[in-house]
Motif scaffolding. Structure first.
Motif, PDB file in Angstrom:
ATOM      1  N   GLU A  56       0.950  -1.304  -0.006  1.00  0.00           N
ATOM      2  CA  GLU A  56       0.076  -0.031  -0.013  1.00  0.00           C
ATOM      3  C   GLU A  56       0.788   1.267  -0.111  1.00  0.00           C
ATOM      4  N   LEU A  57       1.234   1.990  -1.277  1.00  0.00           N
ATOM      5  CA  LEU A  57       2.023   2.959  -1.183  1.00  0.00           C
ATOM      6  C   LEU A  57       1.779   4.292  -0.426  1.00  0.00           C
ATOM      7  N   GLY A  76       0.500  -3.373  -6.089  1.00  0.00           N
ATOM      8  CA  GLY A  76       0.322  -2.185  -5.426  1.00  0.00           C
ATOM      9  C   GLY A  76       1.290  -0.960  -6.222  1.00  0.00           C
ATOM     10  N   TYR A  77       2.456  -1.526  -6.646  1.00  0.00           N
ATOM     11  CA  TYR A  77       3.175  -0.409  -7.305  1.00  0.00           C
ATOM     12  C   TYR A  77       3.161  -0.570  -8.791  1.00  0.00           C
ATOM     13  N   SER A  78       3.822   0.439  -9.715  1.00  0.00           N
ATOM     14  CA  SER A  78       3.626   0.635 -10.951  1.00  0.00           C
ATOM     15  C   SER A  78       4.348  -0.490 -11.688  1.00  0.00           C
ATOM     16  N   GLU A  81       3.768  -4.306 -19.003  1.00  0.00           N
ATOM     17  CA  GLU A  81       3.985  -5.730 -19.537  1.00  0.00           C
ATOM     18  C   GLU A  81       5.439  -5.973 -19.452  1.00  0.00           C
ATOM     19  N   GLN A  82       6.389  -5.217 -19.507  1.00  0.00           N
ATOM     20  CA  GLN A  82       7.815  -5.356 -19.625  1.00  0.00           C
ATOM     21  C   GLN A  82       8.218  -5.947 -18.359  1.00  0.00           C
ATOM     22  N   HIS A  83       7.834  -5.554 -17.014  1.00  0.00           N
ATOM     23  CA  HIS A  83       8.061  -6.242 -15.743  1.00  0.00           C
ATOM     24  C   HIS A  83       8.005  -7.540 -15.578  1.00  0.00           C
ATOM     25  N   PRO A  84       8.836  -8.051 -14.611  1.00  0.00           N
ATOM     26  CA  PRO A  84       8.683  -9.704 -14.372  1.00  0.00           C
ATOM     27  C   PRO A  84       7.281 -10.088 -13.921  1.00  0.00           C
ATOM     28  N   VAL A  85       6.682 -11.250 -14.095  1.00  0.00           N
ATOM     29  CA  VAL A  85       5.434 -11.295 -13.357  1.00  0.00           C
ATOM     30  C   VAL A  85       6.031 -12.134 -12.105  1.00  0.00           C
ATOM     31  N   PRO A 175      11.965  -3.185 -15.131  1.00  0.00           N
ATOM     32  CA  PRO A 175      11.336  -4.021 -16.402  1.00  0.00           C
ATOM     33  C   PRO A 175      12.356  -4.973 -16.595  1.00  0.00           C
ATOM     34  N   ALA A 176      12.046  -6.265 -17.200  1.00  0.00           N
ATOM     35  CA  ALA A 176      13.028  -7.305 -17.383  1.00  0.00           C
ATOM     36  C   ALA A 176      13.969  -6.926 -18.219  1.00  0.00           C
TER      37      ALA A 176
END
Length: 281
Positions: A56-57, A76-78, A81-85, A175-176
């Motif tokens: 909770e930011l 909860g954070y930004s 699609e390029q971030h690791p799942v 991002p990955a």
């Protein structure tokens, strides 16, 4: 003699005899979304009352908790699609890999511990994949650094926990593939999200493991996790570090990297040679 070693780490010699392809970086949210779109799959965090782990930011300090509001789509954070799942259980990872294998008609799976560590070390035998100093790791890994400290994020810390003295540029996941690759081109082997491996965990397995292609114990209570995440400190992001969680565990720092087994090509049938005829005398 490596500083930070756990009791379950045993230096040993082993060999990998089969060629594989391993993901250059961790599976992304966009890649997992393709699986969900095709199958309508719901993760374990979405299906039970515990939910996933997120932050909770708006709080001060920023604290994490399990809640049904959190899952692979949002912690909860930004994220893009390029971030690791993340927030995937071992069982969720298996479902993704089974689908991908069917789609491409080749076998995708999680790496063994030996495959994972080989891909991480990239020929190094130092504590960290790019050297002896934990302060240098932020060039190649998104870990617990000064940016995370400045953000005021509260999370569970082991005894002896210290933040890296440098800054990798990210508070939570990156991002990955954002940071430098190791010597064989793999990214995010250290930090970002921890990665599920195929094996069951046993503390003393490598005291008597097979000399080639060790697969891990046949059964157990916990699955192996390697690599450390964005919240990890020096002891946890060493190349040899072994962690373990139950197959149904999920968290905003836990994801996966895939292995694709090499497809053995079958040579085309040889064309029969032309028949030889004898010349007339």
């Amino acid at each position: 003699g490596e500083i930070g070693r756990w009791d379950g780490e045993h230096r040993h010699r082993g060999g990998i005899t089969k060629s594989i392809y391993i993901g250059m970086h961790e599976v992304t949210i966009g890649q997992f979304q393709q699986f969900v779109n095709a199958t309508a799959y719901r993760t374990e965090a979405e299906n039970d009352r515990t939910g996933g782990f997120g932050f909770e930011l708006s709080g001060s300090p920023i604290t994490g908790r399990y809640d049904r509001a959190f899952n692979w789509r949002s912690a909860g954070y930004s994220q893009t699609e390029q971030h690791p799942v993340a927030n995937l259980t071992w069982n969720d990872a298996l479902a993704f890999l089974q689908w991908l294998s069917r789609e491409e008609s080749v076998r995708y799976r999680l790496p063994t511990e030996a495959e994972w560590e080989y891909a991480c070390r990239a020929g190094s035998d130092t504590a960290f994949q790019n050297g002896l100093s934990s302060e240098e790791v932020t060039a190649v890994g998104n870990v617990a650094d000064q940016r995370l400290r400045a953000a005021g994020v509260e999370f569970d810390k082991d005894n002896g926990f210290t933040f890296a003295g440098t800054d990798d540029g990210h508070v939570f996941t990156a991002p990955a593939g954002s940071l430098q690759p190791n010597a064989i081109g793999n990214q995010d082997m250290t930090g970002n999200v921890c990665e599920w491996c195929s094996a069951w965990f046993h503390e003393d397995y490598y005291l008597n493991s097979p000399a080639t292609d060790p697969q891990g114990p046949e059964s157990g209570d916990f699955r192996v996790v390697r690599g450390g995440g964005w919240q990890s400190w020096a002891r946890q992001f060493r190349s040899a570090n072994r962690a373990r969680f139950g197959p149904d565990f999920r968290a905003g720092f836990l994801g996966m990297r895939v292995v694709r087994e090499e497809v053995m090509t079958v040579p085309a049938a040889a064309t029969a040679p032309p028949q030889l005829t004898s010349a007339s005398s």
